[in-house]
Design a protein around this motif. Structure first.
Motif, PDB file in Angstrom:
ATOM      1  N   TRP A  45      15.419  16.170  31.953  1.00 61.15           N
ATOM      2  CA  TRP A  45      15.969  17.547  32.082  1.00 61.15           C
ATOM      3  C   TRP A  45      14.907  18.707  31.849  1.00 61.15           C
ATOM      4  O   TRP A  45      14.851  19.726  32.470  1.00 61.15           O
ATOM      5  CB  TRP A  45      16.948  17.788  30.951  1.00 61.15           C
ATOM      6  CG  TRP A  45      18.331  17.037  31.383  1.00 61.15           C
ATOM      7  CD1 TRP A  45      18.738  16.386  32.485  1.00 61.15           C
ATOM      8  CD2 TRP A  45      19.527  17.188  30.684  1.00 61.15           C
ATOM      9  NE1 TRP A  45      20.122  16.089  32.590  1.00 61.15           N
ATOM     10  CE2 TRP A  45      20.656  16.446  31.313  1.00 61.15           C
ATOM     11  CE3 TRP A  45      19.860  17.450  29.259  1.00 61.15           C
ATOM     12  CZ2 TRP A  45      21.636  16.195  30.976  1.00 61.15           C
ATOM     13  CZ3 TRP A  45      21.074  17.236  28.807  1.00 61.15           C
ATOM     14  CH2 TRP A  45      22.097  16.576  29.534  1.00 61.15           C
ATOM     15  N   ALA A  48      13.075  19.700  34.876  1.00 66.67           N
ATOM     16  CA  ALA A  48      13.560  20.488  35.996  1.00 66.67           C
ATOM     17  C   ALA A  48      13.217  21.882  35.945  1.00 66.67           C
ATOM     18  O   ALA A  48      12.958  22.629  34.802  1.00 66.67           O
ATOM     19  CB  ALA A  48      15.223  20.596  35.604  1.00 66.67           C
ATOM     20  N   HIS A  50      14.248  24.803  36.523  1.00 65.07           N
ATOM     21  CA  HIS A  50      15.238  25.885  35.949  1.00 65.07           C
ATOM     22  C   HIS A  50      15.225  25.947  34.470  1.00 65.07           C
ATOM     23  O   HIS A  50      15.371  26.791  34.010  1.00 65.07           O
ATOM     24  CB  HIS A  50      16.771  25.893  36.273  1.00 65.07           C
ATOM     25  CG  HIS A  50      17.408  24.531  35.691  1.00 65.07           C
ATOM     26  ND1 HIS A  50      17.440  23.011  36.253  1.00 65.07           N
ATOM     27  CD2 HIS A  50      18.530  24.693  34.939  1.00 65.07           C
ATOM     28  CE1 HIS A  50      18.206  22.537  35.628  1.00 65.07           C
ATOM     29  NE2 HIS A  50      19.041  23.280  34.693  1.00 65.07           N
ATOM     30  N   VAL A  51      14.939  24.579  33.902  1.00 63.21           N
ATOM     31  CA  VAL A  51      14.751  24.785  32.459  1.00 63.21           C
ATOM     32  C   VAL A  51      13.376  24.777  32.154  1.00 63.21           C
ATOM     33  O   VAL A  51      13.045  25.660  31.102  1.00 63.21           O
ATOM     34  CB  VAL A  51      15.059  23.108  32.042  1.00 63.21           C
ATOM     35  CG1 VAL A  51      14.857  23.133  30.483  1.00 63.21           C
ATOM     36  CG2 VAL A  51      16.494  22.910  32.327  1.00 63.21           C
ATOM     37  N   GLU A 121      21.376  19.590  34.455  1.00 64.55           N
ATOM     38  CA  GLU A 121      21.299  19.596  35.729  1.00 64.55           C
ATOM     39  C   GLU A 121      21.582  20.759  36.423  1.00 64.55           C
ATOM     40  O   GLU A 121      22.610  21.729  36.066  1.00 64.55           O
ATOM     41  CB  GLU A 121      22.520  18.758  36.237  1.00 64.55           C
ATOM     42  CG  GLU A 121      22.428  17.327  35.649  1.00 64.55           C
ATOM     43  CD  GLU A 121      21.038  16.225  36.055  1.00 64.55           C
ATOM     44  OE1 GLU A 121      20.536  16.692  36.930  1.00 64.55           O
ATOM     45  OE2 GLU A 121      21.013  15.410  35.394  1.00 64.55           O
ATOM     46  N   LEU A 122      20.668  21.326  37.333  1.00 64.11           N
ATOM     47  CA  LEU A 122      20.923  22.492  38.073  1.00 64.11           C
ATOM     48  C   LEU A 122      22.086  22.590  38.670  1.00 64.11           C
ATOM     49  O   LEU A 122      22.680  23.868  38.800  1.00 64.11           O
ATOM     50  CB  LEU A 122      19.773  22.665  38.899  1.00 64.11           C
ATOM     51  CG  LEU A 122      19.931  23.857  39.882  1.00 64.11           C
ATOM     52  CD1 LEU A 122      19.561  25.136  38.975  1.00 64.11           C
ATOM     53  CD2 LEU A 122      18.530  24.020  40.951  1.00 64.11           C
ATOM     54  N   ALA A 123      22.850  21.704  39.123  1.00 66.39           N
ATOM     55  CA  ALA A 123      24.273  21.913  39.857  1.00 66.39           C
ATOM     56  C   ALA A 123      25.286  22.078  38.781  1.00 66.39           C
ATOM     57  O   ALA A 123      26.336  22.593  39.057  1.00 66.39           O
ATOM     58  CB  ALA A 123      24.652  20.226  40.390  1.00 66.39           C
ATOM     59  N   THR A 125      24.759  24.357  36.499  1.00 61.06           N
ATOM     60  CA  THR A 125      24.727  25.969  35.986  1.00 61.06           C
ATOM     61  C   THR A 125      25.776  26.829  36.639  1.00 61.06           C
ATOM     62  O   THR A 125      26.138  26.376  37.811  1.00 61.06           O
ATOM     63  CB  THR A 125      23.227  26.550  36.135  1.00 61.06           C
ATOM     64  OG1 THR A 125      22.971  26.488  37.707  1.00 61.06           O
ATOM     65  CG2 THR A 125      22.018  25.283  35.578  1.00 61.06           C
ATOM     66  N   ASP A 126      25.835  27.856  36.185  1.00 59.15           N
ATOM     67  CA  ASP A 126      26.747  28.907  36.825  1.00 59.15           C
ATOM     68  C   ASP A 126      28.265  28.169  37.169  1.00 59.15           C
ATOM     69  O   ASP A 126      28.875  28.730  37.971  1.00 59.15           O
ATOM     70  CB  ASP A 126      26.255  29.352  38.142  1.00 59.15           C
ATOM     71  CG  ASP A 126      24.859  30.039  38.211  1.00 59.15           C
ATOM     72  OD1 ASP A 126      24.872  30.741  37.012  1.00 59.15           O
ATOM     73  OD2 ASP A 126      24.003  29.899  38.872  1.00 59.15           O
ATOM     74  N   ASN A 159      15.708  36.191  31.145  1.00 55.18           N
ATOM     75  CA  ASN A 159      16.905  35.230  31.404  1.00 55.18           C
ATOM     76  C   ASN A 159      18.185  35.875  31.357  1.00 55.18           C
ATOM     77  O   ASN A 159      18.762  35.626  30.511  1.00 55.18           O
ATOM     78  CB  ASN A 159      16.585  34.020  30.437  1.00 55.18           C
ATOM     79  CG  ASN A 159      17.469  32.760  30.893  1.00 55.18           C
ATOM     80  OD1 ASN A 159      18.346  32.766  31.937  1.00 55.18           O
ATOM     81  ND2 ASN A 159      17.285  31.595  30.275  1.00 55.18           N
ATOM     82  N   ARG A 161      20.720  35.048  32.978  1.00 51.94           N
ATOM     83  CA  ARG A 161      21.851  34.506  33.194  1.00 51.94           C
ATOM     84  C   ARG A 161      22.311  33.916  32.034  1.00 51.94           C
ATOM     85  O   ARG A 161      23.470  33.805  31.512  1.00 51.94           O
ATOM     86  CB  ARG A 161      21.586  33.040  34.237  1.00 51.94           C
ATOM     87  CG  ARG A 161      22.474  32.145  34.275  1.00 51.94           C
ATOM     88  CD  ARG A 161      21.841  30.737  34.877  1.00 51.94           C
ATOM     89  NE  ARG A 161      21.811  30.974  36.331  1.00 51.94           N
ATOM     90  CZ  ARG A 161      21.212  30.056  37.211  1.00 51.94           C
ATOM     91  NH1 ARG A 161      20.435  29.244  36.580  1.00 51.94           N
ATOM     92  NH2 ARG A 161      20.792  30.353  38.465  1.00 51.94           N
TER      93      ARG A 161
END
Length: 191
Positions: A45, A48, A50-51, A121-123, A125-126, A159, A161
């Motif tokens: 993680w 990754a 995005h992290v 996991e990027l998937a 997020t959001d 950041n 988000r």
């Protein structure tokens, strides 16, 4: 930040325990990271993109092993894996703000707690995970430490988000602060 009253720098923190393990509700669960079992997951993680963009800790596996074991041996920070109805989804560090670098930029009280969060996991997020977790997590931390009156977050000001999720999760922005590795937005949830 005038509404944040402080402890005195001469206050003794030796009687303040390490961060508590929160007992979560609403389908959420948290457990302490076990380096022997969880190192590969945490390490993956933290690699990754995005992290890495905001954590800046894409360290080798050996350094993450030492980091986790060091946290577990001390009273500053408690590394957790948090999930909902199954597998872990987030890496969370619960820390004592008065023992952290953040205490240099706001008037931390001895029992204040802070949070660092990463959706692994990027998937994932959001999807509203953080905004739905934060009220449950903050309430659980207040329940676990009756002397804690504030939980703080200090996301990088870039950041957007995270800041949006933290605001939706009940944390109020207090102001920008300069930390050694970033300009952060100090955000607070009070009991």
């Amino acid at each position: 930040m005038t509404h944040l009253d402080a402890y005195r720098p001469t206050d003794d923190l030796s009687g303040v325990p390490g961060p508590p393990l929160p007992v979560l509700t609403d389908g959420w669960h948290a457990r302490v990271v076990d380096p022997d079992r969880d190192l590969n997951l945490v390490h993956r993680w933290m690699q990754a993109p995005h992290v890495v963009a905001f954590w800046h800790q894409a360290w080798p596996r050996e350094r993450w092993d030492a980091e986790l074991r060091g946290q577990l041996a001390g009273v500053h920070s408690l590394p957790l894996l948090v999930g909902r109805d199954g597998d872990p989804l987030l890496y969370v560090e619960v820390y004592r703000a008065a023992r952290d670098v953040v205490a240099g930029v706001y008037p931390a009280r001895p029992h204040d707690l802070g949070l660092h969060l990463a959706v692994g996991e990027l998937a994932m997020t959001d999807r509203g995970l953080v905004r739905s977790l934060l009220p449950v997590l903050a309430d659980a931390l207040f329940a676990a430490d009756p002397r804690c009156t504030r939980v703080v977050l200090e996301p990088d000001v870039r950041n957007r988000r995270a800041i949006s999720s933290f605001t939706a999760g009940g944390f109020a922005p207090v102001g920008e602060v300069l930390l050694p590795d970033k300009v952060a937005l100090l955000m607070v949830r009070t009991r």
